[in-house]
Design a protein around this motif. Structure first.
Motif, PDB file in Angstrom:
ATOM      1  N   PRO A 179       5.743  29.087  -0.189  1.00  0.00           N
ATOM      2  CA  PRO A 179       6.361  29.935  -1.223  1.00  0.00           C
ATOM      3  C   PRO A 179       6.077  31.420  -0.995  1.00  0.00           C
ATOM      4  O   PRO A 179       6.932  32.272  -1.269  1.00  0.00           O
ATOM      5  CB  PRO A 179       5.705  29.437  -2.523  1.00  0.00           C
ATOM      6  CG  PRO A 179       5.265  28.033  -2.209  1.00  0.00           C
ATOM      7  CD  PRO A 179       4.895  28.023  -0.756  1.00  0.00           C
ATOM      8  N   GLU A 180       4.904  31.753  -0.464  1.00  0.00           N
ATOM      9  CA  GLU A 180       4.588  33.173  -0.202  1.00  0.00           C
ATOM     10  C   GLU A 180       5.574  33.754   0.821  1.00  0.00           C
ATOM     11  O   GLU A 180       6.096  34.860   0.645  1.00  0.00           O
ATOM     12  CB  GLU A 180       3.153  33.321   0.333  1.00  0.00           C
ATOM     13  CG  GLU A 180       2.080  33.034  -0.712  1.00  0.00           C
ATOM     14  CD  GLU A 180       0.659  33.092  -0.153  1.00  0.00           C
ATOM     15  OE1 GLU A 180      -0.280  32.905  -0.939  1.00  0.00           O
ATOM     16  OE2 GLU A 180       0.476  33.322   1.063  1.00  0.00           O
ATOM     17  N   ALA A 181       5.801  32.997   1.898  1.00  0.00           N
ATOM     18  CA  ALA A 181       6.720  33.488   2.931  1.00  0.00           C
ATOM     19  C   ALA A 181       8.142  33.578   2.379  1.00  0.00           C
ATOM     20  O   ALA A 181       8.852  34.567   2.629  1.00  0.00           O
ATOM     21  CB  ALA A 181       6.670  32.569   4.154  1.00  0.00           C
ATOM     22  N   ALA A 187       3.877  47.428  14.795  1.00  0.00           N
ATOM     23  CA  ALA A 187       3.287  46.798  13.611  1.00  0.00           C
ATOM     24  C   ALA A 187       3.299  45.287  13.772  1.00  0.00           C
ATOM     25  O   ALA A 187       4.194  44.724  14.408  1.00  0.00           O
ATOM     26  CB  ALA A 187       4.069  47.180  12.345  1.00  0.00           C
ATOM     27  N   MET A 188       2.253  44.672  13.203  1.00  0.00           N
ATOM     28  CA  MET A 188       2.181  43.200  13.186  1.00  0.00           C
ATOM     29  C   MET A 188       2.010  42.773  11.727  1.00  0.00           C
ATOM     30  O   MET A 188       0.921  42.406  11.291  1.00  0.00           O
ATOM     31  CB  MET A 188       0.991  42.745  14.063  1.00  0.00           C
ATOM     32  CG  MET A 188       1.198  43.072  15.540  1.00  0.00           C
ATOM     33  SD  MET A 188      -0.213  42.690  16.602  1.00  0.00           S
ATOM     34  CE  MET A 188      -1.272  44.082  16.259  1.00  0.00           C
ATOM     35  N   PRO A 189       3.110  42.843  10.943  1.00  0.00           N
ATOM     36  CA  PRO A 189       3.011  42.668   9.489  1.00  0.00           C
ATOM     37  C   PRO A 189       3.045  41.209   9.038  1.00  0.00           C
ATOM     38  O   PRO A 189       3.656  40.883   8.019  1.00  0.00           O
ATOM     39  CB  PRO A 189       4.253  43.416   9.005  1.00  0.00           C
ATOM     40  CG  PRO A 189       5.262  43.178  10.086  1.00  0.00           C
ATOM     41  CD  PRO A 189       4.494  43.071  11.378  1.00  0.00           C
ATOM     42  N   PHE A 190       2.385  40.340   9.800  1.00  0.00           N
ATOM     43  CA  PHE A 190       2.513  38.898   9.521  1.00  0.00           C
ATOM     44  C   PHE A 190       1.983  38.514   8.147  1.00  0.00           C
ATOM     45  O   PHE A 190       2.626  37.765   7.408  1.00  0.00           O
ATOM     46  CB  PHE A 190       1.812  38.087  10.611  1.00  0.00           C
ATOM     47  CG  PHE A 190       2.368  38.367  11.976  1.00  0.00           C
ATOM     48  CD1 PHE A 190       3.655  37.973  12.304  1.00  0.00           C
ATOM     49  CD2 PHE A 190       1.637  39.067  12.922  1.00  0.00           C
ATOM     50  CE1 PHE A 190       4.206  38.259  13.533  1.00  0.00           C
ATOM     51  CE2 PHE A 190       2.177  39.355  14.161  1.00  0.00           C
ATOM     52  CZ  PHE A 190       3.460  38.955  14.471  1.00  0.00           C
ATOM     53  N   VAL A 191       0.799  39.017   7.790  1.00  0.00           N
ATOM     54  CA  VAL A 191       0.191  38.602   6.518  1.00  0.00           C
ATOM     55  C   VAL A 191       1.079  39.015   5.341  1.00  0.00           C
ATOM     56  O   VAL A 191       1.303  38.231   4.411  1.00  0.00           O
ATOM     57  CB  VAL A 191      -1.249  39.165   6.394  1.00  0.00           C
ATOM     58  CG1 VAL A 191      -1.777  38.997   4.979  1.00  0.00           C
ATOM     59  CG2 VAL A 191      -2.170  38.441   7.385  1.00  0.00           C
ATOM     60  N   GLY A 192       1.650  40.206   5.411  1.00  0.00           N
ATOM     61  CA  GLY A 192       2.542  40.680   4.344  1.00  0.00           C
ATOM     62  C   GLY A 192       3.799  39.834   4.212  1.00  0.00           C
ATOM     63  O   GLY A 192       4.490  39.878   3.199  1.00  0.00           O
ATOM     64  N   LEU A 193       4.105  39.059   5.251  1.00  0.00           N
ATOM     65  CA  LEU A 193       5.259  38.159   5.207  1.00  0.00           C
ATOM     66  C   LEU A 193       4.831  36.731   4.861  1.00  0.00           C
ATOM     67  O   LEU A 193       5.613  35.793   4.995  1.00  0.00           O
ATOM     68  CB  LEU A 193       5.971  38.151   6.565  1.00  0.00           C
ATOM     69  CG  LEU A 193       6.739  39.425   6.920  1.00  0.00           C
ATOM     70  CD1 LEU A 193       7.098  39.454   8.396  1.00  0.00           C
ATOM     71  CD2 LEU A 193       8.009  39.552   6.072  1.00  0.00           C
ATOM     72  N   GLY A 194       3.574  36.586   4.464  1.00  0.00           N
ATOM     73  CA  GLY A 194       3.071  35.243   4.121  1.00  0.00           C
ATOM     74  C   GLY A 194       2.719  34.429   5.357  1.00  0.00           C
ATOM     75  O   GLY A 194       2.557  33.206   5.266  1.00  0.00           O
ATOM     76  N   LEU A 195       2.595  35.097   6.505  1.00  0.00           N
ATOM     77  CA  LEU A 195       2.355  34.382   7.770  1.00  0.00           C
ATOM     78  C   LEU A 195       0.980  34.732   8.328  1.00  0.00           C
ATOM     79  O   LEU A 195       0.186  35.407   7.658  1.00  0.00           O
ATOM     80  CB  LEU A 195       3.466  34.758   8.780  1.00  0.00           C
ATOM     81  CG  LEU A 195       4.898  34.518   8.284  1.00  0.00           C
ATOM     82  CD1 LEU A 195       5.912  35.121   9.242  1.00  0.00           C
ATOM     83  CD2 LEU A 195       5.160  33.016   8.116  1.00  0.00           C
ATOM     84  N   VAL A 196       0.718  34.273   9.530  1.00  0.00           N
ATOM     85  CA  VAL A 196      -0.566  34.568  10.190  1.00  0.00           C
ATOM     86  C   VAL A 196      -0.277  35.101  11.600  1.00  0.00           C
ATOM     87  O   VAL A 196       0.840  34.937  12.102  1.00  0.00           O
ATOM     88  CB  VAL A 196      -1.473  33.307  10.273  1.00  0.00           C
ATOM     89  CG1 VAL A 196      -1.976  32.907   8.897  1.00  0.00           C
ATOM     90  CG2 VAL A 196      -0.755  32.136  10.954  1.00  0.00           C
ATOM     91  N   PRO A 197      -1.270  35.722  12.241  1.00  0.00           N
ATOM     92  CA  PRO A 197      -1.045  36.203  13.610  1.00  0.00           C
ATOM     93  C   PRO A 197      -0.619  35.073  14.542  1.00  0.00           C
ATOM     94  O   PRO A 197      -0.880  33.895  14.284  1.00  0.00           O
ATOM     95  CB  PRO A 197      -2.416  36.752  14.013  1.00  0.00           C
ATOM     96  CG  PRO A 197      -3.079  37.094  12.719  1.00  0.00           C
ATOM     97  CD  PRO A 197      -2.610  36.040  11.749  1.00  0.00           C
ATOM     98  N   GLU A 198       0.031  35.476  15.647  1.00  0.00           N
ATOM     99  CA  GLU A 198       0.707  34.498  16.517  1.00  0.00           C
ATOM    100  C   GLU A 198       0.432  34.796  17.985  1.00  0.00           C
ATOM    101  O   GLU A 198       0.084  35.905  18.349  1.00  0.00           O
ATOM    102  CB  GLU A 198       2.220  34.609  16.273  1.00  0.00           C
ATOM    103  CG  GLU A 198       2.643  36.072  16.407  1.00  0.00           C
ATOM    104  CD  GLU A 198       4.121  36.339  16.556  1.00  0.00           C
ATOM    105  OE1 GLU A 198       4.936  35.447  16.340  1.00  0.00           O
ATOM    106  OE2 GLU A 198       4.437  37.482  16.922  1.00  0.00           O
TER     107      GLU A 198
END
Ligand code: COA
Length: 257
Positions: free
Chosen positions: A237-239, A128-139
């Motif tokens: 704040p999202e992250a 899984a690459m759950p970056f958006v759900g953590l307030g982040l972006v792909p890396e």
């Protein structure tokens, strides 16, 4: 010890070993993995690298506590941080890198597979690459490589929704070579790595460079752009809401953003 290294029969093994925290990767662990990759590159006795985890867990990704307290700085600071050093060492490794995905591979656990040459996955693993759900972006190039491998539609499921996927799906979409029973995945990956003892190292090195060559510059640019967004968003704040929710064992609440 959280990263174990060994050299056996021409193969440098990097074993992620922090099972009590599901092999979450700390700054010190990235540093140790970067050092091990650099050493493997220099050592003429090493013909290939094997990256592996623990039974049932490859890695749960970046240590979320480190995300909150020791996030890489901005700009060139970020590019010198241990996680960037590790990923750069992986991208620059001129010897074949084989991954044995012994269990769940989350976040950077999946991202790093995109830059390995061979990937074998235990049939109990989830990626899984759950970056958006953590307030982040792909890396680290995933916003470029994932759509190339599987097309925009499936890439959106993995990178925008963060949907987990099975080992069979990982093979189907070109992230992994094969699915194996958990008891066999490491030995199988090791046997593949050991095959490079019979091949001429100069030709292997040059062929690997050619396979990766054409988009190398583009990848470097994308990684820089992603890195800027990622490190900026780590303080958003999202992250913060997502990280706090993880440790409080609750669902994050993004309704206020
Ligand atoms: N960072 C820091 N600690 C982590 C971690 C991470 N990425 N992943 C797991 N841990 C810790 C948990 O906080 C827990 O610590 P505790 O025992 O002190 O409470 C311990 O490891 C065990 O994790 P737990 O969540 O209870 O195990 P599980 O078997 O129920 O679930 C995972 C395993 C991997 C599915 C789950 O831990 C998870 O989703 N981790 C976070 C994945 C993630 O979002 N990574 C970041 C990607 S960018």
């Amino acid at each position: 010890m959280s990263i174990k290294t060994a050299i056996l029969n021409g193969v440098a093994t990097i074993e992620i070993a922090r099972p009590e925290k599901k092999n979450a990767l700390t700054v010190a662990m990235y540093q140790a993995m970067a050092d091990a990759l650099d050493a493997a590159r220099e050592d003429v006795a090493v013909r290939a690298v094997l990256i592996t985890g623990q039974p049932g867990i490859f890695t749960s990704g970046n240590d979320i506590e480190d995300f909150m307290s020791r996030a890489p700085g901005q700009g060139s600071d970020a590019l010198d941080s241990p996680v960037f050093r590790f990923m750069r060492a992986l991208l620059d490794c001129d010897k074949p890198v084989v991954a044995a995905v012994t269990g769940a591979a989350i976040g950077i656990g999946t991202t790093m597979l995109l830059h390995c040459d061979f990937v074998y996955v235990s049939d109990e693993a989830r990626l899984a690459m759950p970056f958006v759900g953590l307030g982040l972006v792909p890396e680290f190039g995933s916003s470029l490589v994932v759509p190339q491998l599987m097309g925009q539609r499936r890439a959106a499921e993995k990178l925008l929704l963060g949907d987990p996927f099975t080992p069979e799906q990982a093979v189907d979409c070109g992230i992994a070579n094969a699915v194996l029973p958990p008891a066999e995945v490491v030995n199988h990956a090791r046997r593949v790595a050991e095959r490079f003892n019979q091949l001429p190292p100069g030709a292997v090195r040059e062929a690997k460079r050619l396979l990766r060559g054409p988009q190398r510059e583009l990848l470097t640019q994308v990684i820089r752009t992603e890195g800027e967004g990622f490190t900026r968003r780590l303080k958003s704040p999202e992250a913060m809401e997502a990280f706090q929710a993880f440790f409080q064992k609750r669902k994050p609440d993004f309704s206020k953003f």
